[in-house]
Write an enzyme that holds these catalytic residues in place. Structure first.
Site, PDB file in Angstrom:
ATOM      1  CE  LYS A 179       2.984   0.125   4.835  1.00 47.99           C
ATOM      2  NZ  LYS A 179       2.464  -0.111   3.492  1.00 47.99           N
ATOM      3  CD  GLU A 205      -2.798   1.171   2.443  1.00 40.79           C
ATOM      4  OE1 GLU A 205      -3.427   2.228   2.596  1.00 40.79           O
ATOM      5  OE2 GLU A 205      -2.831   0.225   3.240  1.00 40.79           O
ATOM      6  NE  ARG A 237       3.537  -7.596  10.302  1.00 48.11           N
ATOM      7  CZ  ARG A 237       2.952  -6.880   9.353  1.00 48.11           C
ATOM      8  NH1 ARG A 237       1.947  -7.363   8.676  1.00 48.11           N
ATOM      9  NH2 ARG A 237       3.355  -5.663   9.097  1.00 48.11           N
TER      10      ARG A 237
HETATM   11  P1  ATP Z   1       2.639  -2.299   8.009  1.00 46.00           P
HETATM   12  O1  ATP Z   1       1.743  -2.976   8.991  1.00 46.00           O
HETATM   13  O2  ATP Z   1       4.053  -2.244   8.392  1.00 46.00           O
HETATM   14  O3  ATP Z   1       2.125  -0.988   7.561  1.00 46.00           O
HETATM   15  P2  ATP Z   1       1.440  -3.633   5.874  1.00 46.00           P
HETATM   16  O4  ATP Z   1       1.281  -5.104   5.938  1.00 46.00           O
HETATM   17  O5  ATP Z   1       0.256  -2.785   6.096  1.00 46.00           O
HETATM   18  O6  ATP Z   1       2.649  -3.251   6.775  1.00 46.00           O
HETATM   19  P3  ATP Z   1       1.566  -3.443   3.064  1.00 46.00           P
HETATM   20  O7  ATP Z   1       2.066  -2.336   2.237  1.00 46.00           O
HETATM   21  O8  ATP Z   1       0.121  -3.715   3.080  1.00 46.00           O
HETATM   22  O9  ATP Z   1       2.076  -3.181   4.527  1.00 46.00           O
HETATM   23  O10 ATP Z   1       2.379  -4.767   2.783  1.00 46.00           O
HETATM   24  C1  ATP Z   1       2.795  -5.228   1.532  1.00 46.00           C
HETATM   25  C2  ATP Z   1       3.199  -6.668   1.675  1.00 46.00           C
HETATM   26  O11 ATP Z   1       4.289  -6.788   2.578  1.00 46.00           O
HETATM   27  C3  ATP Z   1       2.073  -7.508   2.245  1.00 46.00           C
HETATM   28  O12 ATP Z   1       1.969  -8.698   1.495  1.00 46.00           O
HETATM   29  C4  ATP Z   1       2.499  -7.792   3.646  1.00 46.00           C
HETATM   30  O13 ATP Z   1       2.026  -9.036   4.080  1.00 46.00           O
HETATM   31  C5  ATP Z   1       4.028  -7.762   3.554  1.00 46.00           C
HETATM   32  N1  ATP Z   1       4.614  -7.388   4.826  1.00 46.00           N
HETATM   33  C6  ATP Z   1       4.371  -6.282   5.549  1.00 46.00           C
HETATM   34  N2  ATP Z   1       5.063  -6.294   6.695  1.00 46.00           N
HETATM   35  C7  ATP Z   1       5.775  -7.442   6.713  1.00 46.00           C
HETATM   36  C8  ATP Z   1       6.695  -8.047   7.636  1.00 46.00           C
HETATM   37  N3  ATP Z   1       7.014  -7.464   8.779  1.00 46.00           N
HETATM   38  N4  ATP Z   1       7.230  -9.233   7.309  1.00 46.00           N
HETATM   39  C9  ATP Z   1       6.937  -9.831   6.144  1.00 46.00           C
HETATM   40  N5  ATP Z   1       6.088  -9.327   5.236  1.00 46.00           N
HETATM   41  C10 ATP Z   1       5.513  -8.145   5.501  1.00 46.00           C
HETATM   42 MG    MG Z   2      -1.480  -2.939   4.899  1.00 48.41          MG
END
Ligand code: ATP
Ligand code: MG
Length: 556
Positions: free
Chosen positions: A268, A34, A258
């Site tokens: 984020k 995102e 994760r």
């Molecule tokens: P955050 O919670 O840090 O904002 P998010 O999951 O909302 O992260 P996205 O931009 O939606 O962030 O994530 C893009 C991809 O990265 C998704 O497939 C998510 O599962 C993966 N991802 C995000 N954080 C992690 C992590 N700590 N370890 C492994 N994969 C991750």
């Molecule tokens: Mg997300």
């Protein structure tokens, strides 16, 4: 942590699918960020998993921006994400945006309405929540649940046409208000938001919810393996329900744990707070766990990829020691960083028997650990040198193999010297060290017959370049700030940045640029910061030399 343990569970699944000719043996994954922030090391892990699996099975990977949230998303983030994925060393087959599919996703919603599987609900968010029930108690139907198809179609069209205000109505899937899975209790799939979107502008005032955009985007792109993190496991039945009801391409979702790292936060939302509240200088502040910060700090893409592989994929939540990441960085830099000399806490040393005004050009080998030893460089040597203050002790203990009254050391790439005298100021600080040198002891041609235990680094005073050096420590004082009581920001380490304004570096660093990697001999790995110019050199400490992580491992 898995290291060379054979295939992980995702590799096993894909291998089986390819063997069985599922989707014609085709493998297409995607990385779906995102664009609401910069990528962090957790995303790097996900990138390595998605792109890595595709590479392994002759497949491809799409980069897809999951941009269904108009208010939080910005083009700056889109650009930084692309730069980060490329820097990590991966190439996507296509760049797509969920917003490219808004028309198709709208049609999917209309299809559900036409099949009696979605309805417009006029309830407020509070009313919807109140009827939702709890995991142990069934929900109750909304008073709007049995609207006719015709009425729903009319209202949904009017929602799209902007006839209603934000929050006045939502579109919900009609599934099961008593499902044990809360996500199946008539989830909201469209909401009204009169907001400008970074790509579609003001075309839309209704936006699909994440759950009604993500899986559908996978299907539209014909993604074979949709890999995500464990928190989406509970969304999977919904993901599959939409695929089935809409009769679209059956992408399949798989989840892994994760990545979490010690002494940092990894969401984020929290990282954005650190930036907005100026606890750090920006998303790429070298203390941040973002890819751009690691790049600025001198981490290499190879070391991050290597780290991701060694951590492996698992289905169990865990937290990885940041020391292990540093270990991977150090291991890579050891092979590729040129050795140079920099004095961070200088004190002047005068070689009393070296001719005044004389300069000698010595030769330094750049990297004994590299295959070709990285070539050589010129090192001007003269009568006055800067050395590290800690390399001199007035009352040196027995095993201090550096300088003190009467003690001898070798100057790296130069001569053996012996301390004859020193000067102190009124406060007792050492101001000058006087030594004699042995002319026959020049490095490589040592005919002096004298052996010394210690070697110290130095920089010639008239040739030295002043530099700013930034030393970083962990941004947080505790291992897992997010799990501590109270606000995570209470655990920020106030001493995580130390700035040295007048370090001296050898003249070969005059033209050093961001992207160059160095080892400051005996001091650590360093790189020029993006703030660095040829008039004002600025270096970041990437990692220290000391390998505390490996030592910890040995103890176990
Ligand atoms: P955050 O919670 O840090 O904002 P998010 O999951 O909302 O992260 P996205 O931009 O939606 O962030 O994530 C893009 C991809 O990265 C998704 O497939 C998510 O599962 C993966 N991802 C995000 N954080 C992690 C992590 N700590 N370890 C492994 N994969 C991750
Ligand atoms: Mg997300």
């Amino acid at each position: 942590m898995s290291t060379e343990k054979g295939p992980n569970f995702l590799e096993e699944i894909i291998e089986e699918d390819v063997k069985n000719g599922k989707h014609g043996g085709r493998v297409l994954t995607r990385f779906p960020p995102e664009p609401n922030g910069y990528l962090h090391i957790g995303h790097a892990k996900s990138i390595c998993v998605n792109f890595g699996l595709a590479q392994q099975f002759n497949g491809k990977t799409n980069l897809r921006f999951d941009d269904t949230n108009p208010e939080k998303e910005e083009t700056e983030y889109v650009d930084s994400i692309q730069a980060d994925v490329k820097w990590l060393g991966f190439e996507w087959a296509n760049v797509f945006y969920a917003s490219d599919y808004f028309d198709q996703i709208y049609d999917f919603a209309v299809k559900l309405i036409n099949n009696g599987l979605a309805y417009v609900d006029d309830s407020t968010a509070e009313q919807i929540a109140a009827l939702k029930g709890t995991p142990t108690e069934a929900g109750k139907p909304s008073p709007f649940r049995d609207r006719s198809i015709a009425e729903n179609l009319d209202l949904f069209t009017r929602m799209k046409n902007g006839e209603f205000k934000d929050g006045e109505k939502v579109l919900r899937a009609k599934i099961d208000m008593s499902s044990p899975n809360m996500h199946m209790r008539d989830p909201i799939i469209y909401r009204i938001k009169h907001a400008h979107h970074h790509r579609t502008g003001d075309k839309w005032c209704i936006y699909p919810m994440y759950d009604f955009a993500h899986g559908q985007s996978d299907s539209i792109e014909k993604i074979t393996h949709s890999i995500c993190t464990l928190e989406f496991e509970v969304h999977k039945p919904l993901y599959e329900w939409f695929i089935e009801q809409l009769e679209i391409f059956p992408s399949k979702q798989y989840e892994f744990a994760r990545l979490n790292l010690t002494y940092t936060v990894m969401s984020k939302r929290k990282l954005l707070q650190l930036v907005n509240e100026k606890h750090v200088s920006g998303w790429d502040d070298p203390r941040m766990p973002t890819i751009s910060a690691y790049r600025r700090r001198g981490f290499t893409p190879e070391s991050i990829r290597n780290f991701a592989t060694r951590v492996g994929v698992a289905r169990r939540e865990n937290i990885i020691d940041v020391g292990f990441l540093e270990f991977c960085v150090r291991e890579d830099l050891n092979k590729r960083a040129n050795r140079v000399m920099a004095v961070l806490d200088p004190v002047k040393l005068i070689i009393t028997n070296y001719p005044e005004g004389q300069t000698e050009i010595l030769t330094g080998e750049n990297n004994p650990e590299a295959e070709d030893h990285g070539g050589t460089r010129e090192l001007p040597f003269s009568r006055e040198l800067w050395i590290e203050r800690e390399d001199f002790m007035e009352n040196a203990p027995k095993k201090f193999f550096r300088l003190g009254p009467g003690l001898s050391v070798r100057l790296k790439h130069a001569y053996i010297i012996k301390c004859e005298d020193f000067k102190k100021d009124a406060d007792g600080n050492i101001t000058e060290i006087h030594c004699s040198y042995i002319p026959e002891s020049k490095s490589g041609s040592d005919t002096s017959g004298i052996n010394v235990k210690g070697t110290i680094h130095w920089v010639s005073v008239p040739h030295a370049i002043t530099a700013e050096v930034r030393l970083y420590d962990r941004l947080f004082k505790v291992e897992d700030p997010s799990s501590e009581e109270g606000d995570f920001k209470e655990y920020i380490n106030a001493d995580s940045l130390q700035v040295i304004n007048n370090a001296f570096v050898e003249p070969s660093l005059k033209s050093a640029k961001p992207g160059d990697l160095f080892q400051f001999i005996r001091k650590g790995y360093f790189c020029p910061d993006t703030d660095s110019t040829s008039d004002h050199l600025v270096f970041n400490r990437t990692v220290t030399l000391k390998d505390t992580w490996a030592k910890e491992q040995k103890k176990d």
